[in-house]
Write an enzyme that holds these catalytic residues in place. Structure first.
Site, PDB file in Angstrom:
ATOM      1  N   ASP A 149       0.857  -1.194   0.000  1.00 17.61           N
ATOM      2  CA  ASP A 149       0.000   0.000   0.000  1.00 17.61           C
ATOM      3  C   ASP A 149       0.888   1.238   0.000  1.00 17.61           C
ATOM      4  O   ASP A 149       1.908   1.276   0.702  1.00 17.61           O
ATOM      5  CB  ASP A 149      -0.830   0.091   1.298  1.00 17.61           C
ATOM      6  CG  ASP A 149      -1.854  -1.015   1.422  1.00 17.61           C
ATOM      7  OD1 ASP A 149      -2.070  -1.729   0.423  1.00 17.61           O
ATOM      8  OD2 ASP A 149      -2.432  -1.160   2.522  1.00 17.61           O
ATOM      9  N   CYS A 382     -25.008   3.206  27.196  1.00 14.69           N
ATOM     10  CA  CYS A 382     -24.841   4.554  26.647  1.00 14.69           C
ATOM     11  C   CYS A 382     -26.130   5.015  25.971  1.00 14.69           C
ATOM     12  O   CYS A 382     -27.094   5.291  26.667  1.00 14.69           O
ATOM     13  CB  CYS A 382     -23.618   4.628  25.741  1.00 14.69           C
ATOM     14  SG  CYS A 382     -22.986   6.326  25.688  1.00 14.69           S
ATOM     15  N   MET A 385     -28.922   3.194  27.412  1.00 13.53           N
ATOM     16  CA  MET A 385     -29.389   3.704  28.708  1.00 13.53           C
ATOM     17  C   MET A 385     -30.270   4.937  28.486  1.00 13.53           C
ATOM     18  O   MET A 385     -31.321   5.095  29.116  1.00 13.53           O
ATOM     19  CB  MET A 385     -28.179   4.045  29.576  1.00 13.53           C
ATOM     20  CG  MET A 385     -28.467   4.788  30.858  1.00 13.53           C
ATOM     21  SD  MET A 385     -28.370   6.593  30.630  1.00 13.53           S
ATOM     22  CE  MET A 385     -28.167   7.125  32.324  1.00 13.53           C
ATOM     23  N   HIS A 508     -19.528   2.761  29.239  1.00 12.90           N
ATOM     24  CA  HIS A 508     -19.398   1.525  28.437  1.00 12.90           C
ATOM     25  C   HIS A 508     -18.597   0.482  29.221  1.00 12.90           C
ATOM     26  O   HIS A 508     -17.366   0.437  29.084  1.00 12.90           O
ATOM     27  CB  HIS A 508     -18.639   1.821  27.141  1.00 12.90           C
ATOM     28  CG  HIS A 508     -19.346   2.712  26.186  1.00 12.90           C
ATOM     29  ND1 HIS A 508     -19.986   2.242  25.072  1.00 12.90           N
ATOM     30  CD2 HIS A 508     -19.519   4.053  26.175  1.00 12.90           C
ATOM     31  CE1 HIS A 508     -20.515   3.261  24.404  1.00 12.90           C
ATOM     32  NE2 HIS A 508     -20.243   4.360  25.058  1.00 12.90           N
ATOM     33  N   GLU A 510     -18.243  -2.455  28.526  1.00 15.53           N
ATOM     34  CA  GLU A 510     -17.632  -3.429  27.601  1.00 15.53           C
ATOM     35  C   GLU A 510     -16.174  -3.107  27.282  1.00 15.53           C
ATOM     36  O   GLU A 510     -15.441  -3.979  26.828  1.00 15.53           O
ATOM     37  CB  GLU A 510     -18.455  -3.527  26.311  1.00 15.53           C
ATOM     38  CG  GLU A 510     -18.367  -2.342  25.352  1.00 15.53           C
ATOM     39  CD  GLU A 510     -19.378  -1.236  25.647  1.00 15.53           C
ATOM     40  OE1 GLU A 510     -19.866  -1.149  26.796  1.00 15.53           O
ATOM     41  OE2 GLU A 510     -19.668  -0.440  24.730  1.00 15.53           O
TER      42      GLU A 510
HETATM   43  N1  GLN Z   1     -25.360   9.593  21.170  1.00 18.06           N
HETATM   44  C1  GLN Z   1     -25.298   9.543  22.590  1.00 18.06           C
HETATM   45  C2  GLN Z   1     -24.459  10.664  23.180  1.00 18.06           C
HETATM   46  O1  GLN Z   1     -23.665  11.245  22.503  1.00 18.06           O
HETATM   47  C3  GLN Z   1     -24.809   8.193  23.075  1.00 18.06           C
HETATM   48  C4  GLN Z   1     -23.406   7.892  22.662  1.00 18.06           C
HETATM   49  C5  GLN Z   1     -23.050   6.428  22.757  1.00 18.06           C
HETATM   50  O2  GLN Z   1     -23.911   5.559  22.800  1.00 18.06           O
HETATM   51  N2  GLN Z   1     -21.765   6.125  22.761  1.00 18.06           N
HETATM   52  O3  GLN Z   1     -24.587  10.973  24.336  1.00 18.06           O
END
Ligand code: GLN
Length: 537
Positions: A149, A382, A385, A508, A510
């Site tokens: 590349d 996130c 929620m 998050h 995760e």
């Molecule tokens: N869009 C939402 C915010 O900016 C949630 C972001 C997300 O899920 N990472 O608060």
């Protein structure tokens, strides 16, 4: 011990799993007692992948220090259990930005600024940065992209120079692909030979070749590759499709990848690899008899890399709970009141995915209403929620038209609002609330029980937040704010305590689940799902 540098390049095609091989090697070296870190150099011009959409680049991973990173860093952490930082992921964009800033400052003293030596020197400086901290015996550097590349050329030149400076302390591993031609019933090594030639033309001689293949490679074929490519026969290693990515360290161990590395770098006084815990995990992962079925509701379900950290966290939690994970991706845009029952009725638990923008939101709300009313273990992450909050506002509190101002700036009930600190921001890259923040949990909450403590730190990536103004309405209505940031008072976790498990996190979790240290919230969610599936029987 002086820091040793291992460079991992790839040829023939992309997606060969350089990240998994780097992570697997790191796991083997760690299990022998060495300290290891892995870094990735990405040859694109974006400063970081934060502004890339998931169709381009899969999930955006977030490091503890708030860097929006390539998803391979997620693999590095999941395999090694060691946190990465901004220094572990560098892009061409960042290299150029730094060089241009230096030029503007006059640091180059009137010289013409060029790819060689200025860009290559900046790459070399970044390659050596982690090693200079003195914390690591090995720094594994994965060079993104494929040999040949245009974009990769400065990186290859930089690491070629480093080999000359470092001698025995530098080593090259090159990954290639051996295709199987079905009609001819033959494996073909020509692409590998060409790819190694191309690498040699840049002045790099690989020490080890890892050949990605779907079929077992005959030893004679490996010997042939060795001969054509100037590599020792035992340094030609096959990487055959595995049942799970977590099996790859063992496949590498059985072929002696770690030993070859240690031999070539002349590392003396070695311990044996201790993979006891890793093997316990694999044993559980592969031999669990019972199954737990989880739905992941999101808008990128055709693209499973978009939710990589979530699916891996679920697989860690399910395995440690002695269950096979049956993960069902449910497209949020295709969910409606008329099909939600059919799509979700067989689920033991439901995850509502993170995300940005309006697309697919109504489907997430439909799923949440159904889950809440049917008391299914539900985990909102996130945006997931935030949707939990919106759904509860509309359907329990009777706040008609309640929304996030991200989706509807005119909503009469802005239950999710833009964070104060975000209101003046106009630049997109790296400006969200990013990285790890403290969270204080209510002692009796499901979240606190899951973690076994009330003080936690998890990673964030968002601009919007729960609107404090409505907090008492929610608490009176039965949704509690159980996790609060002690400094800013932002609401980080909500729960409906009367439900089996109905928890939403603004953060998050995760991003902090590894094979050897599964995330407690995922463990708790999976256990609730398992208990629910038993109850249903
Ligand atoms: N869009 C939402 C915010 O900016 C949630 C972001 C997300 O899920 N990472 O608060």
């Amino acid at each position: 011990m002086q820091t040793k540098y291992i460079f991992v390049t790839g040829g023939v095609v992309s997606s060969l799993g350089k990240g998994i091989i780097s992570s697997s090697l790191a796991r083997l070296l760690l299990s022998r007692g060495y300290s290891v870190t892995i870094q990735k150099f990405d040859p694109y011009i974006n400063i970081d992948p934060g502004t890339l959409n998931p169709y381009e680049h899969g999930e955006c991973y977030v490091t503890v220090d708030g860097h929006e990173a390539d998803l391979d860093l997620g693999h590095y952490e999941r395999f090694t259990n060691i946190q990465t930082t901004k220094a572990n992921n560098v892009t061409t964009g960042r290299i150029y930005k730094d060089v241009i800033e230096k030029e503007r400052r006059g640091d180059y003293l009137g010289k013409t600024v060029q790819i060689v030596p200025h860009i290559t020197d900046e790459i070399k400086r970044n390659v050596k940065k982690l090693g200079e901290e003195g914390k690591y015996d090995f720094v594994i550097t994965e060079i993104g992209g494929t040999v040949g590349d245009i974009e990769s050329t400065p990186y290859l030149e930089a690491v070629r120079q480093l080999k000359w400076e470092m001698g025995m302390n530098a080593l090259f591993i090159h990954l290639t692909y051996v295709p199987y031609i079905r009609a001819a019933k033959e494996l073909k090594t020509k692409p590998t030979q060409h790819s190694v030639k191309m690498l040699q033309q840049t002045g790099i001689q690989p020490d080890i070749l890892v050949l990605r293949t779907e079929k077992e490679l005959p030893p004679a074929m490996c010997r042939k590759v060795a001969q054509f490519c100037n590599v020792q026969p035992e340094a030609v290693i096959q990487s055959i499709d595995a049942r799970s990515i977590y099996e790859v360290p063992l496949m590498m161990l059985s072929q002696g990848l770690d030993t070859i590395v240690l031999d070539k770098m002349q590392v003396a006084g070695r311990k044996d690899a201790d993979l006891k815990e890793w093997n316990t995990f694999l044993d559980k992962l592969h031999n669990a008899e019972k199954e737990v079925t989880i739905a992941l509701v999101g808008k990128y379900v055709e693209l499973q890399d978009a939710y990589k950290s979530i699916s891996e966290s679920l697989s860690h939690a399910a395995a440690w709970s002695d269950h096979k994970l049956n993960l069902v991706y449910v497209h949020s845009e295709k969910l409606s009141d008329s099909n939600v029952e059919e799509k979700l009725k067989d689920m033991d638990g439901v995850i509502i995915a993170p995300g940005f923008g309006k697309r697919g939101i109504e489907g997430k709300l439909v799923a949440l209403k159904w889950c809440r009313e049917h008391n299914v273990p539900t985990f909102g992450i996130c945006l997931g929620m935030q949707c939990m909050v919106i759904e509860f506002a509309r359907n329990v509190l009777g706040f008609e038209g309640a929304d996030s101002v991200e989706m509807n700036p005119e909503t009469p009930y802005p239950v999710i609002d833009l964070m104060e600190e975000q209101k003046e921001i106009s630049q997109m890259g790296g400006t969200m609330r990013l990285g790890a923040y403290d969270c204080r949990l209510k002692p009796e909450s499901k979240a606190a029980k899951a973690y076994g403590k009330t003080q936690v730190k998890e990673r964030h990536r968002h601009r919007y937040e729960f609107n404090e103004k409505y907090r008492s309405d929610f608490e009176k209505g039965g949704m509690e704010c159980v996790g609060i940031n002690p400094d800013t008072k932002l609401v980080e976790v909500v729960e409906v305590p009367t439900k089996r498990w109905y928890v939403g996190t603004q953060y998050h979790p995760e991003y902090q689940s590894t094979v050897l240290r599964p995330n407690p919230l995922f463990m708790s969610f999976i256990n609730a799902a398992i208990a629910y599936s038993e109850e249903k029987k």
